[in-house]
Design a protein around this motif. Structure first.
Motif, short mmCIF file in Angstrom:
data_model
loop_
_atom_site.label_atom_id
_atom_site.label_comp_id
_atom_site.label_asym_id
_atom_site.label_seq_id
_atom_site.Cartn_x
_atom_site.Cartn_y
_atom_site.Cartn_z
N ASN A 16 0.83 -1.20 0.00
CA ASN A 16 0.00 0.00 0.00
C ASN A 16 0.87 1.26 0.00
OD1 ASN A 16 -2.50 1.40 0.10
ND2 ASN A 16 -2.15 1.76 2.28
N GLU A 17 1.90 1.28 0.82
CA GLU A 17 2.80 2.43 0.87
C GLU A 17 3.49 2.65 -0.47
OE1 GLU A 17 3.47 4.85 3.31
OE2 GLU A 17 1.60 3.97 4.05
N LEU A 18 3.95 1.58 -1.09
CA LEU A 18 4.62 1.70 -2.39
C LEU A 18 3.66 2.23 -3.45
CD1 LEU A 18 6.78 -1.56 -2.43
CD2 LEU A 18 7.59 0.80 -2.15
N ILE A 19 2.46 1.71 -3.46
CA ILE A 19 1.46 2.13 -4.45
C ILE A 19 1.07 3.59 -4.23
CG2 ILE A 19 -0.92 1.79 -5.22
CD1 ILE A 19 -0.44 -1.24 -4.67
N VAL A 20 0.77 3.94 -2.99
CA VAL A 20 0.36 5.32 -2.69
C VAL A 20 1.48 6.30 -3.03
CG1 VAL A 20 -0.23 6.91 -0.82
CG2 VAL A 20 -1.37 4.70 -0.98
N ASN A 21 2.68 6.00 -2.62
CA ASN A 21 3.80 6.89 -2.92
C ASN A 21 4.07 6.97 -4.42
OD1 ASN A 21 4.28 7.65 -0.28
ND2 ASN A 21 5.73 5.99 0.08
N GLY A 22 3.97 5.84 -5.09
CA GLY A 22 4.19 5.83 -6.54
C GLY A 22 3.16 6.67 -7.27
N ASN A 25 3.39 10.57 -6.56
CA ASN A 25 4.52 11.23 -7.21
C ASN A 25 4.45 11.16 -8.74
OD1 ASN A 25 5.75 12.01 -4.78
ND2 ASN A 25 6.63 9.98 -4.53
N SER A 26 3.38 10.64 -9.27
CA SER A 26 3.25 10.48 -10.71
C SER A 26 2.47 11.65 -11.32
CB SER A 26 2.51 9.17 -11.02
OG SER A 26 2.12 9.13 -12.37
N PRO A 27 3.11 12.45 -12.17
CA PRO A 27 2.40 13.57 -12.80
C PRO A 27 1.21 13.10 -13.65
CG PRO A 27 4.76 13.82 -13.10
CD PRO A 27 4.53 12.46 -12.51
N ALA A 28 1.35 11.95 -14.30
CA ALA A 28 0.25 11.43 -15.12
C ALA A 28 -0.95 11.10 -14.24
CB ALA A 28 0.70 10.20 -15.90
N PHE A 29 -0.71 10.46 -13.10
CA PHE A 29 -1.81 10.13 -12.21
C PHE A 29 -2.43 11.40 -11.63
CE2 PHE A 29 -3.66 9.12 -8.08
CZ PHE A 29 -4.58 8.16 -8.47
N GLN A 30 -1.61 12.39 -11.32
CA GLN A 30 -2.15 13.65 -10.79
C GLN A 30 -3.05 14.33 -11.81
OE1 GLN A 30 1.28 15.83 -9.48
NE2 GLN A 30 1.68 14.42 -7.79
N ARG A 31 -2.64 14.34 -13.08
CA ARG A 31 -3.49 14.91 -14.14
C ARG A 31 -4.80 14.13 -14.24
NH1 ARG A 31 1.45 15.10 -16.79
NH2 ARG A 31 0.94 13.21 -17.96
N PHE A 32 -4.70 12.80 -14.20
CA PHE A 32 -5.89 11.95 -14.25
C PHE A 32 -6.83 12.28 -13.09
CE2 PHE A 32 -7.82 8.16 -12.35
CZ PHE A 32 -8.72 7.82 -13.36
N ALA A 33 -6.27 12.43 -11.89
CA ALA A 33 -7.08 12.72 -10.71
C ALA A 33 -7.77 14.07 -10.82
CB ALA A 33 -6.22 12.66 -9.45
N VAL A 34 -7.06 15.07 -11.32
CA VAL A 34 -7.65 16.41 -11.47
C VAL A 34 -8.76 16.39 -12.51
CG1 VAL A 34 -7.17 18.77 -12.25
CG2 VAL A 34 -5.62 17.65 -10.65
N ARG A 35 -8.51 15.75 -13.66
CA ARG A 35 -9.54 15.67 -14.71
C ARG A 35 -10.76 14.91 -14.22
NH1 ARG A 35 -5.20 14.16 -18.25
NH2 ARG A 35 -6.02 12.04 -18.12
N THR A 36 -10.54 13.81 -13.51
CA THR A 36 -11.65 13.01 -13.00
C THR A 36 -12.46 13.81 -11.99
OG1 THR A 36 -10.40 10.98 -13.37
CG2 THR A 36 -12.26 10.86 -11.85
#
Length: 71
Positions: A16-22, A25-36
Motif C-alpha cells: 500500500n505504501e509503495l502504491i500510494v507513494n508511486g 509522485n506520478s504527474p500522469a496520475f495527478q493529471r488523471f485525478a484532477v480531470r476526473t
C-alpha cells in the motif's frame, strides 16, 4: 495462524505504501485525478440543476392538476 495474519498485514502495508507513494509522485496520475475530479463535479452540478428543473416542472404540473380539478 496468527503469524500468517501478521505477515499478511505487513505485506499489505508495504504494498500500500509503495502504491500510494508511486501514484502520488506520478504527474500522469495527478493529471488523471484532477480531470476526473472536474468531471465528477461537472456531472454533480448538472444533476443538481436538472433536479431543480424537474422540481419546478412538478410544481407546475401539480398546479395545473389542481386548476383542472376546481373546474
Amino acid at each position: 495462524m496468527a503469524g500468517g495474519n501478521f505477515l499478511h498485514r505487513v505485506i499489505s502495508y508495504v504494498a500500500n505504501e509503495l502504491i500510494v507513494n508511486g501514484l502520488s509522485n506520478s504527474p500522469a496520475f495527478q493529471r488523471f485525478a484532477v480531470r476526473t475530479s472536474k468531471r465528477i463535479q461537472d456531472v454533480s452540478n448538472a444533476a443538481a440543476k436538472k433536479k431543480e428543473q424537474l422540481a419546478e416542472q412538478m410544481k407546475d404540473i401539480s398546479k395545473n392538476i389542481e386548476h383542472f380539478k376546481d373546474r
